[in-house]
Design an enzyme around this catalytic site. Structure first.
Site, PDB file in Angstrom:
ATOM      1  CG  ASP A   1     -26.162 -33.635 -31.929  1.00 44.78           C
ATOM      2  OD1 ASP A   1     -25.439 -33.083 -31.071  1.00 44.78           O
ATOM      3  OD2 ASP A   1     -27.114 -33.059 -32.480  1.00 44.78           O
TER       4      ASP A   1
ATOM      5  CD  GLN B   1     -28.682 -29.949 -25.258  1.00 40.79           C
ATOM      6  OE1 GLN B   1     -28.403 -29.748 -24.067  1.00 40.79           O
ATOM      7  NE2 GLN B   1     -28.904 -28.955 -26.098  1.00 40.79           N
TER       8      GLN B   1
HETATM    9  C1  LIG Z   1     -28.971 -31.760 -29.880  1.00 37.93           C
HETATM   10  C2  LIG Z   1     -28.381 -30.553 -30.572  1.00 37.93           C
HETATM   11  N1  LIG Z   1     -27.725 -30.723 -31.729  1.00 37.93           N
HETATM   12  C3  LIG Z   1     -27.166 -29.701 -32.375  1.00 37.93           C
HETATM   13  C4  LIG Z   1     -27.264 -28.419 -31.904  1.00 37.93           C
HETATM   14  C5  LIG Z   1     -26.604 -27.303 -32.644  1.00 37.93           C
HETATM   15  O1  LIG Z   1     -25.564 -26.794 -31.890  1.00 37.93           O
HETATM   16  P1  LIG Z   1     -24.757 -25.478 -32.363  1.00 37.93           P
HETATM   17  O2  LIG Z   1     -25.809 -24.471 -32.711  1.00 37.93           O
HETATM   18  O3  LIG Z   1     -23.970 -25.092 -31.167  1.00 37.93           O
HETATM   19  O4  LIG Z   1     -23.920 -25.883 -33.512  1.00 37.93           O
HETATM   20  C6  LIG Z   1     -27.967 -28.182 -30.718  1.00 37.93           C
HETATM   21  C7  LIG Z   1     -28.146 -26.803 -30.205  1.00 37.93           C
HETATM   22  O5  LIG Z   1     -29.177 -26.467 -29.698  1.00 37.93           O
HETATM   23  C8  LIG Z   1     -28.515 -29.289 -30.026  1.00 37.93           C
HETATM   24  O6  LIG Z   1     -29.172 -29.120 -28.869  1.00 37.93           O
END
Ligand SMILES: Cc1ncc(COP(=O)(O)O)c(C=O)c1O
Length: 402
Positions: free
Chosen positions: A197, A200
């Site tokens: 993921d 960040q």
């Molecule tokens: C580590 C992480 N994963 C996933 C997400 C989800 O991202 P999105 O809402 O842009 O799909 C976020 C958003 O805050 C995040 O910080």
């Protein structure tokens, strides 16, 4: 002017990294410290979006007229731009999605070997709930005492029953950076795939899919100085080829009949319907912007800000810090006896915008033994002045709450 004539992003690399003047939504005196939730947009990205809607707009992949053909070229050029940014082997490995959330849902839903997935205690809900919804058996890797995913524990937990490991490359609460290479080695040793993921990490760390040796990688455009509603799933080509489409509609097909429908090859097979054309162009402009500054320069800048912030906050009585010293761009903390929402509200009165809450990481909050934290997160527009404002604001919080 056609969309292909758009000027290159103008960034003066001789200027120091304080990029405040590139961001029209940050007025003088306002300290925006919520980049981990969403980054502000540089004028170059706003201009690219306005141009795409204003002068060059048309649909893609279907038009027989020149404007649509130009837009198709620009849309596919954006895919190539993203592939270069991520160090992917080819543009065909880039699937445009709505964001990281959709990318993870897609893999959890469509990866054909759905058995056990190893997640970690610090994952965002976007990297927990999709696996639960898609029926995977979920195991949870603990953290080290300074808030990193404990890869020794992962090594002990992984078995041949695991077909997937899915970890945050950088934690959105603690800022801890994963040793992704080691995570890939551990996953591959038991025959599992590794999804990272990258929400960040993409705005903070130069990416190279081959060097990371992962199998899937997700990015959200709006955290990377780009628009909302656009993100990226990168997958190894042989894995994408083996995955069935997960949404049906226009554009993802080869031939359709009521008896039998065949599908386009990846990535088109995974992009049903009219795509977020302007989002892809805005994301390409955001990548132009960050690459002109340089990811290494951004990382060094944010690491310095994290160091200054931690040092300054350590000097304030009753502040508790979370996460490792070498966190990437993010500092979570609590002020003893004050709810983080109150901290955030009082800081807002001082023109300092932070995030307060569970940060979509309720299992991590439970692990830390708190309901919520306050979080300051940095971007290219921040400077030491923002840290001074934060610390002054927290001193006021302490006064107000006695
Ligand atoms: C580590 C992480 N994963 C996933 C997400 C989800 O991202 P999105 O809402 O842009 O799909 C976020 C958003 O805050 C995040 O910080």
């Amino acid at each position: 002017m056609t969309v292909l004539d758009r000027p290159l992003t103008q960034v003066d690399s001789a200027r120091p990294l304080d990029r405040l003047s590139d961001f029209p939504a940050i007025p003088a005196g306002w300290s925006y410290l919520d980049t981990a939730a969403t980054s502000q947009k540089p004028q170059a990205v706003i201009d690219a979006i306005a141009r795409a809607y204003g002068e060059t707009y048309a649909t893609v992949h279907r038009g027989v007229y020149a404007r649509s053909a130009d837009m198709t070229i620009a849309y596919e050029a954006a895919r190539t731009r993203v592939a270069g940014f991520m160090g992917a082997g080819s543009a065909d490995e880039i699937v445009f999605v709505r964001g990281a959330t959709e990318g993870i849902n897609f893999v959890a839903h469509s990866y054909p070997d759905k058995r056990r997935v190893l997640l970690s205690q610090l994952e965002h809900h976007s990297n927990i709930v999709p696996w639960q919804l898609a029926g995977w058996q979920v195991d949870v890797c603990p953290l080290t005492s300074d808030g990193r995913i404990d890869l020794d524990a992962a090594a002990a937990m992984l078995t041949p029953e695991h077909s997937m490991v899915s970890f945050a490359h950088v934690s959105n609460v603690l800022g801890s950076v994963l040793d992704a290479r080691r995570a890939a080695e551990l996953a591959h040793a038991v025959g599992a795939k590794l999804l990272l993921d990258g929400c960040q990490s993409a705005p903070r760390i130069a990416l190279d899919m081959a060097a990371l040796d992962c199998d899937f990688y997700v990015v959200s455009g709006h955290k990377l100085y780009g628009p909302t509603g656009i993100g990226v799933l990168w997958g190894r080509p042989e894995l994408l080829d083996a995955m069935p489409p997960w949404q049906g509609g226009g554009a993802m097909i080869d031939r359709v009949s009521f008896e039998h429908t065949t599908y386009a090859p990846a990535p088109g097979r995974f992009e049903a319907g009219t795509p977020h054309i302007v989002g892809a162009l805005g994301l390409a402009a955001a990548i132009d912007y960050v690459e002109a500054i340089g990811l290494d320069a951004i990382h060094a800048h944010e690491t310095a800000l994290v160091g200054q912030a931690r040092e300054a906050l350590r000097g304030v009585n009753s502040v508790r810090l979370y996460g490792p010293e070498d966190a990437a761009g993010i500092v979570s903390f609590n002020v003893e006896g004050v709810h983080p929402h109150d901290v955030g509200t009082l800081l807002d009165e001082e023109q300092v915008a932070i995030r307060a809450g569970h940060h979509c990481c309720q299992p991590l909050m439970a692990y830390l033994g708190v309901d919520a934290t306050a979080r300051a997160s940095f971007g290219v527009y921040n400077s030491a002045a923002d840290i001074d404002a934060l610390v002054r604001g927290i001193e006021r919080v302490r006064k107000v709450f006695g």
